[in-house]
Design a protein around this motif. Structure first.
Motif, PDB file in Angstrom:
ATOM      1  N   ARG A 170      10.770  15.046  10.374  1.00  0.00           N
ATOM      2  CA  ARG A 170      11.900  14.888  11.313  1.00  0.00           C
ATOM      3  C   ARG A 170      13.187  15.489  10.745  1.00  0.00           C
ATOM      4  N   ARG A 171      13.124  15.960   9.511  1.00  0.00           N
ATOM      5  CA  ARG A 171      14.279  16.509   8.789  1.00  0.00           C
ATOM      6  C   ARG A 171      15.336  15.449   8.509  1.00  0.00           C
ATOM      7  N   ASP A 172      14.901  14.216   8.392  1.00  0.00           N
ATOM      8  CA  ASP A 172      15.778  13.108   8.005  1.00  0.00           C
ATOM      9  C   ASP A 172      15.610  12.932   6.496  1.00  0.00           C
ATOM     10  N   TYR A 173      16.163  13.895   5.770  1.00  0.00           N
ATOM     11  CA  TYR A 173      15.891  13.993   4.338  1.00  0.00           C
ATOM     12  C   TYR A 173      16.467  12.830   3.535  1.00  0.00           C
ATOM     13  N   ALA A 174      17.612  12.323   3.933  1.00  0.00           N
ATOM     14  CA  ALA A 174      18.211  11.200   3.199  1.00  0.00           C
ATOM     15  C   ALA A 174      17.307   9.972   3.267  1.00  0.00           C
ATOM     16  N   ARG A 175      16.834   9.641   4.454  1.00  0.00           N
ATOM     17  CA  ARG A 175      15.952   8.473   4.593  1.00  0.00           C
ATOM     18  C   ARG A 175      14.600   8.724   3.935  1.00  0.00           C
ATOM     19  N   ALA A 176      14.102   9.968   4.022  1.00  0.00           N
ATOM     20  CA  ALA A 176      12.836  10.294   3.362  1.00  0.00           C
ATOM     21  C   ALA A 176      12.972  10.082   1.862  1.00  0.00           C
ATOM     22  N   SER A 177      14.070  10.542   1.281  1.00  0.00           N
ATOM     23  CA  SER A 177      14.304  10.354  -0.158  1.00  0.00           C
ATOM     24  C   SER A 177      14.321   8.877  -0.523  1.00  0.00           C
ATOM     25  N   GLU A 178      15.014   8.084   0.263  1.00  0.00           N
ATOM     26  CA  GLU A 178      15.089   6.639  -0.005  1.00  0.00           C
ATOM     27  C   GLU A 178      13.691   6.017  -0.009  1.00  0.00           C
ATOM     28  N   GLU A 179      12.895   6.356   0.979  1.00  0.00           N
ATOM     29  CA  GLU A 179      11.549   5.785   1.102  1.00  0.00           C
ATOM     30  C   GLU A 179      10.690   6.202  -0.089  1.00  0.00           C
ATOM     31  N   LEU A 180      10.755   7.474  -0.438  1.00  0.00           N
ATOM     32  CA  LEU A 180       9.910   7.985  -1.520  1.00  0.00           C
ATOM     33  C   LEU A 180      10.373   7.480  -2.879  1.00  0.00           C
ATOM     34  N   GLU A 181      11.661   7.358  -3.068  1.00  0.00           N
ATOM     35  CA  GLU A 181      12.164   6.804  -4.329  1.00  0.00           C
ATOM     36  C   GLU A 181      11.759   5.341  -4.478  1.00  0.00           C
ATOM     37  N   THR A 218       0.863  -1.176   0.000  1.00  0.00           N
ATOM     38  CA  THR A 218       0.000   0.000   0.000  1.00  0.00           C
ATOM     39  C   THR A 218       0.901   1.228   0.000  1.00  0.00           C
ATOM     40  N   LEU A 219       0.975   1.892  -1.140  1.00  0.00           N
ATOM     41  CA  LEU A 219       1.949   2.957  -1.333  1.00  0.00           C
ATOM     42  C   LEU A 219       1.697   4.180  -0.454  1.00  0.00           C
ATOM     43  N   SER A 220       0.461   4.413  -0.070  1.00  0.00           N
ATOM     44  CA  SER A 220       0.200   5.576   0.782  1.00  0.00           C
ATOM     45  C   SER A 220       0.851   5.406   2.154  1.00  0.00           C
ATOM     46  N   PHE A 221       0.944   4.192   2.659  1.00  0.00           N
ATOM     47  CA  PHE A 221       1.607   3.982   3.950  1.00  0.00           C
ATOM     48  C   PHE A 221       3.101   4.282   3.832  1.00  0.00           C
ATOM     49  N   ALA A 222       3.736   3.777   2.777  1.00  0.00           N
ATOM     50  CA  ALA A 222       5.161   4.036   2.565  1.00  0.00           C
ATOM     51  C   ALA A 222       5.413   5.526   2.327  1.00  0.00           C
ATOM     52  N   THR A 223       4.512   6.171   1.588  1.00  0.00           N
ATOM     53  CA  THR A 223       4.652   7.611   1.355  1.00  0.00           C
ATOM     54  C   THR A 223       4.561   8.370   2.674  1.00  0.00           C
ATOM     55  N   ASN A 224       3.681   7.949   3.542  1.00  0.00           N
ATOM     56  CA  ASN A 224       3.544   8.610   4.839  1.00  0.00           C
ATOM     57  C   ASN A 224       4.742   8.347   5.754  1.00  0.00           C
ATOM     58  N   VAL A 225       5.422   7.222   5.574  1.00  0.00           N
ATOM     59  CA  VAL A 225       6.698   7.037   6.280  1.00  0.00           C
ATOM     60  C   VAL A 225       7.659   8.128   5.808  1.00  0.00           C
ATOM     61  N   GLY A 226       7.675   8.364   4.490  1.00  0.00           N
ATOM     62  CA  GLY A 226       8.497   9.445   3.954  1.00  0.00           C
ATOM     63  C   GLY A 226       8.108  10.794   4.516  1.00  0.00           C
ATOM     64  N   LEU A 227       6.813  11.013   4.694  1.00  0.00           N
ATOM     65  CA  LEU A 227       6.340  12.274   5.269  1.00  0.00           C
ATOM     66  C   LEU A 227       6.870  12.472   6.682  1.00  0.00           C
ATOM     67  N   ILE A 228       6.778  11.447   7.505  1.00  0.00           N
ATOM     68  CA  ILE A 228       7.246  11.575   8.889  1.00  0.00           C
ATOM     69  C   ILE A 228       8.759  11.803   8.912  1.00  0.00           C
ATOM     70  N   LEU A 229       9.489  11.107   8.050  1.00  0.00           N
ATOM     71  CA  LEU A 229      10.936  11.325   7.973  1.00  0.00           C
ATOM     72  C   LEU A 229      11.244  12.761   7.533  1.00  0.00           C
ATOM     73  N   TYR A 230      10.467  13.280   6.602  1.00  0.00           N
ATOM     74  CA  TYR A 230      10.618  14.674   6.154  1.00  0.00           C
ATOM     75  C   TYR A 230      10.364  15.630   7.321  1.00  0.00           C
TER      76      TYR A 230
END
Length: 180
Positions: free
Chosen positions: A72-83, A58-70
């Protein structure tokens, strides 16, 4: 929780729902969002990751993991999740828009412009993203063209004040940003 902004009460209700069905990924996601709204980003990340792990396709859940990482200003991990989301579905525009915001936060306005421009459909809350990226890239004429586009939307009854303010702020036009 969503309309009345009674976050603690909303959190209690989601926890009660999870006692009834601890495998409901949507409830885990909503719990994560209510905790994020309270500034509890570590808890929110744990909950959102759990939601994603319960339903990894379910891509919306993974996208929201990226949102929370964003958030938190954990941009590298957010990018990985969203990519990763975009590898699964290049047309998943909410992940693409969020990746653009991550890139802006990292100072890569040109890459953000590529992501925003690749969206097939507008995403909620993203009307000013491309204009802000243009401004941050020094592409002033294009940023002003986005302001004009948003002003036309405003004349059709759409609420775009925040988006206009964000672009004006990125252009260094403080007075116009405050007036928007």
């Amino acid at each position: 929780m969503q309309y009345d902004r009674r976050y603690r009460e909303g959190e209690r209700e989601y926890l009660a729902a999870l006692r009834l069905d601890p495998a409901d990924a949507t409830t885990w996601m909503r719990l994560a969002l209510v905790r994020a709204m309270q500034g509890r980003l570590d808890d929110a990340l744990a909950d959102m990751t759990h939601a994603r792990d319960l339903e990894p396709l379910t891509l919306s859940f993974a996208t929201n993991v990226g949102l929370i990482l964003y958030l938190r200003r954990d941009y590298a991990r957010a990018s990985e999740e969203l990519e990763r989301v975009l590898q699964l579905d290049p047309g998943f525009d909410s992940a693409r828009a969020l990746l653009g915001r991550v890139l802006l936060a990292q100072g890569d306005a040109d890459a953000a412009i590529r992501e925003f421009s690749a969206q097939r459909m507008p995403v909620s809350g993203g009307d000013g993203d491309l204009g802000r990226a243009y401004a941050m890239a020094g592409r002033i004429e294009q940023a002003h063209a986005e302001i004009e586009r948003l002003n036309r939307r405003a004349s059709d009854g759409f609420g775009v004040a925040y988006d206009l303010a964000a672009i004006h702020a990125a252009l260094g036009e403080s007075d116009l940003a405050c007036a928007a």
